[in-house]
Design a protein around this motif. Structure first.
Motif, mmCIF file in Angstrom:
data_model
loop_
_atom_site.group_PDB
_atom_site.id
_atom_site.type_symbol
_atom_site.label_atom_id
_atom_site.label_comp_id
_atom_site.label_asym_id
_atom_site.label_seq_id
_atom_site.Cartn_x
_atom_site.Cartn_y
_atom_site.Cartn_z
ATOM 1 N N LEU A 70 16.611 -62.591 184.323
ATOM 2 C CA LEU A 70 17.513 -61.433 184.333
ATOM 3 C C LEU A 70 17.665 -60.874 182.921
ATOM 4 O O LEU A 70 17.676 -59.658 182.724
ATOM 5 C CB LEU A 70 18.872 -61.837 184.906
ATOM 6 C CG LEU A 70 18.877 -62.255 186.382
ATOM 7 C CD1 LEU A 70 20.276 -62.691 186.804
ATOM 8 C CD2 LEU A 70 18.376 -61.124 187.272
ATOM 9 N N ASP A 71 17.768 -61.767 181.954
ATOM 10 C CA ASP A 71 17.893 -61.327 180.564
ATOM 11 C C ASP A 71 16.680 -60.489 180.147
ATOM 12 O O ASP A 71 16.815 -59.451 179.499
ATOM 13 C CB ASP A 71 18.029 -62.538 179.635
ATOM 14 C CG ASP A 71 19.371 -63.250 179.805
ATOM 15 O OD1 ASP A 71 20.283 -62.662 180.422
ATOM 16 O OD2 ASP A 71 19.514 -64.386 179.316
ATOM 17 N N ARG A 98 26.994 -59.047 178.998
ATOM 18 C CA ARG A 98 25.774 -58.348 178.596
ATOM 19 C C ARG A 98 25.299 -57.397 179.676
ATOM 20 O O ARG A 98 24.427 -56.558 179.435
ATOM 21 C CB ARG A 98 24.672 -59.362 178.295
ATOM 22 C CG ARG A 98 24.989 -60.174 177.058
ATOM 23 C CD ARG A 98 24.432 -61.569 177.130
ATOM 24 N NE ARG A 98 22.982 -61.597 177.135
ATOM 25 C CZ ARG A 98 22.286 -62.730 177.184
ATOM 26 N NH1 ARG A 98 22.935 -63.881 177.231
ATOM 27 N NH2 ARG A 98 20.989 -62.713 177.186
ATOM 28 N N TYR A 99 25.830 -57.538 180.868
ATOM 29 C CA TYR A 99 25.390 -56.697 181.982
ATOM 30 C C TYR A 99 26.431 -55.657 182.375
ATOM 31 O O TYR A 99 26.163 -54.798 183.206
ATOM 32 C CB TYR A 99 25.052 -57.578 183.188
ATOM 33 C CG TYR A 99 23.904 -58.513 182.909
ATOM 34 C CD1 TYR A 99 22.594 -58.092 183.052
ATOM 35 C CD2 TYR A 99 24.134 -59.812 182.470
ATOM 36 C CE1 TYR A 99 21.534 -58.931 182.783
ATOM 37 C CE2 TYR A 99 23.076 -60.660 182.187
ATOM 38 C CZ TYR A 99 21.783 -60.214 182.351
ATOM 39 O OH TYR A 99 20.741 -61.057 182.075
ATOM 40 N N ARG A 121 18.340 -67.020 185.069
ATOM 41 C CA ARG A 121 19.183 -66.247 184.145
ATOM 42 C C ARG A 121 18.324 -65.624 183.053
ATOM 43 O O ARG A 121 18.528 -64.469 182.669
ATOM 44 C CB ARG A 121 20.267 -67.142 183.542
ATOM 45 C CG ARG A 121 21.330 -67.569 184.532
ATOM 46 C CD ARG A 121 22.582 -68.098 183.834
ATOM 47 N NE ARG A 121 22.336 -69.216 182.945
ATOM 48 C CZ ARG A 121 22.211 -70.486 183.362
ATOM 49 N NH1 ARG A 121 22.293 -70.773 184.645
ATOM 50 N NH2 ARG A 121 22.008 -71.454 182.491
ATOM 51 N N ARG A 122 17.347 -66.391 182.587
ATOM 52 C CA ARG A 122 16.447 -65.876 181.556
ATOM 53 C C ARG A 122 15.635 -64.688 182.083
ATOM 54 O O ARG A 122 15.403 -63.718 181.366
ATOM 55 C CB ARG A 122 15.523 -67.011 181.108
ATOM 56 C CG ARG A 122 14.530 -66.646 180.038
ATOM 57 C CD ARG A 122 15.018 -67.043 178.658
ATOM 58 N NE ARG A 122 13.942 -67.001 177.681
ATOM 59 C CZ ARG A 122 13.722 -65.938 176.905
ATOM 60 N NH1 ARG A 122 14.494 -64.879 176.986
ATOM 61 N NH2 ARG A 122 12.728 -65.968 176.032
ATOM 62 N N ALA A 167 16.779 -57.128 181.684
ATOM 63 C CA ALA A 167 17.810 -56.244 181.127
ATOM 64 C C ALA A 167 17.217 -55.329 180.061
ATOM 65 O O ALA A 167 17.765 -54.267 179.759
ATOM 66 C CB ALA A 167 18.950 -57.070 180.529
ATOM 67 N N TRP A 198 28.251 -64.353 179.106
ATOM 68 C CA TRP A 198 26.896 -64.014 179.558
ATOM 69 C C TRP A 198 26.924 -62.752 180.409
ATOM 70 O O TRP A 198 26.100 -61.850 180.252
ATOM 71 C CB TRP A 198 26.300 -65.183 180.357
ATOM 72 C CG TRP A 198 24.940 -64.880 180.902
ATOM 73 C CD1 TRP A 198 23.782 -64.746 180.186
ATOM 74 C CD2 TRP A 198 24.595 -64.629 182.265
ATOM 75 N NE1 TRP A 198 22.739 -64.440 181.035
ATOM 76 C CE2 TRP A 198 23.201 -64.369 182.307
ATOM 77 C CE3 TRP A 198 25.325 -64.612 183.456
ATOM 78 C CZ2 TRP A 198 22.537 -64.086 183.496
ATOM 79 C CZ3 TRP A 198 24.657 -64.341 184.639
ATOM 80 C CH2 TRP A 198 23.271 -64.075 184.656
ATOM 81 N N ARG A 210 27.471 -53.084 180.980
ATOM 82 C CA ARG A 210 27.092 -51.690 180.754
ATOM 83 C C ARG A 210 26.366 -51.095 181.955
ATOM 84 O O ARG A 210 26.397 -49.896 182.180
ATOM 85 C CB ARG A 210 26.216 -51.576 179.514
ATOM 86 C CG ARG A 210 24.883 -52.307 179.629
ATOM 87 C CD ARG A 210 24.125 -52.225 178.315
ATOM 88 N NE ARG A 210 22.913 -53.016 178.319
ATOM 89 C CZ ARG A 210 21.695 -52.510 178.599
ATOM 90 N NH1 ARG A 210 21.561 -51.243 178.907
ATOM 91 N NH2 ARG A 210 20.639 -53.305 178.561
ATOM 92 N N PHE A 211 25.715 -51.958 182.743
ATOM 93 C CA PHE A 211 24.939 -51.432 183.862
ATOM 94 C C PHE A 211 25.826 -50.816 184.925
ATOM 95 O O PHE A 211 25.452 -49.846 185.561
ATOM 96 C CB PHE A 211 24.065 -52.525 184.480
ATOM 97 C CG PHE A 211 22.893 -52.879 183.618
ATOM 98 C CD1 PHE A 211 21.765 -52.071 183.595
ATOM 99 C CD2 PHE A 211 22.932 -54.004 182.811
ATOM 100 C CE1 PHE A 211 20.683 -52.395 182.795
ATOM 101 C CE2 PHE A 211 21.850 -54.329 182.003
ATOM 102 C CZ PHE A 211 20.726 -53.525 181.992
#
Lengths: 109, 109
Positions: free
Chosen positions: A25-26, B89-90, A22-23, A29, B86, B92-93
């Motif tokens: 992916l963060d 945060r994605y 997950r990190r 981003a 969580w 928008r993609f």
DNA sequence: TTGACTGGTAAGTCATAGCTTACGTATCAT
DNA sequence: ATGATACGTAAGCTATGACTTACCAGTCAA
């Protein structure tokens, strides 16, 4: 014991189950990153990060391209939409006050 | 190699990683259920389902109460909100992609 | 009380996740 | 050409996840 029909498994949920992934992916981003840059914040070895990236790659959550001796990884966030769609079936439990009331009335007859 | 700070792990992502556990949540979204009722659609043994339920319980995704010789499980969907936060945060993609697609379709009738 | 249900838990097996180190390969700089 | 850099992958180890069967306790019905 009957079988659940159509039990085809998505690797996405398993892919995001690990905090390191997950990190990753963060981090992605924010923009495309090399493996070295991605591995920097982690306490684990670089090969370990490579292995996590492979899992993300196989799940379709990232793509990879070569640039000189680096490999740049790019987020493919659209694949996360599947998770959001599944979650949306539960949104009413925290959004819909009527649903809450209904459940309250159910448990207090 | 620096360490990622504050690496507190949530059991929620691991809990929803297994398709059987997601299916259990889906069943519980329809209402409270006994273990027997929950186990019925699965090919696996009832103890296996009990073990999955324990994982969901430890993750706070379900609660349990006793009713006679049955144990009724109830969905605690609010805990899924963390995942949705969580994921947000994605969003928008794919919103960006859809917006781009919309504009493209407008330009090319 | 006896016997049938419901369901948790222990014990044991097997597969795999997650790490490590070691090594191979491609690319770039000198 | 040589060495350094970036990265993937193989091999090996350990821990744990996911099942099974066996067993136990609590509840209900006869």
């Amino acid at each position: 014991m009957n079988t659940v029909a159509g039990e085809r498994e998505t690797p996405i949920y398993a892919a995001i189950a690990h905090p390191a992934r997950r990190r990753l992916l963060d981090l992605l981003a924010e923009g495309d990153r090399s493996v070295k840059a991605l591995a920097a914040p982690f306490a684990m070895s670089r090969p370990a990060v490579s292995q996590h990236l492979k899992i993300l790659l196989d799940a379709g959550l990232v793509s990879e391209r070569r640039a000189g001796r680096e490999r740049l990884y790019r987020l493919r966030a659209e694949r996360l939409r599947e998770v959001q769609v599944w979650l949306s079936r539960y949104e009413r439990f925290w959004h819909d006050h009527l649903a809450k009331l209904g459940r309250y009335l159910e448990e207090e007859p």
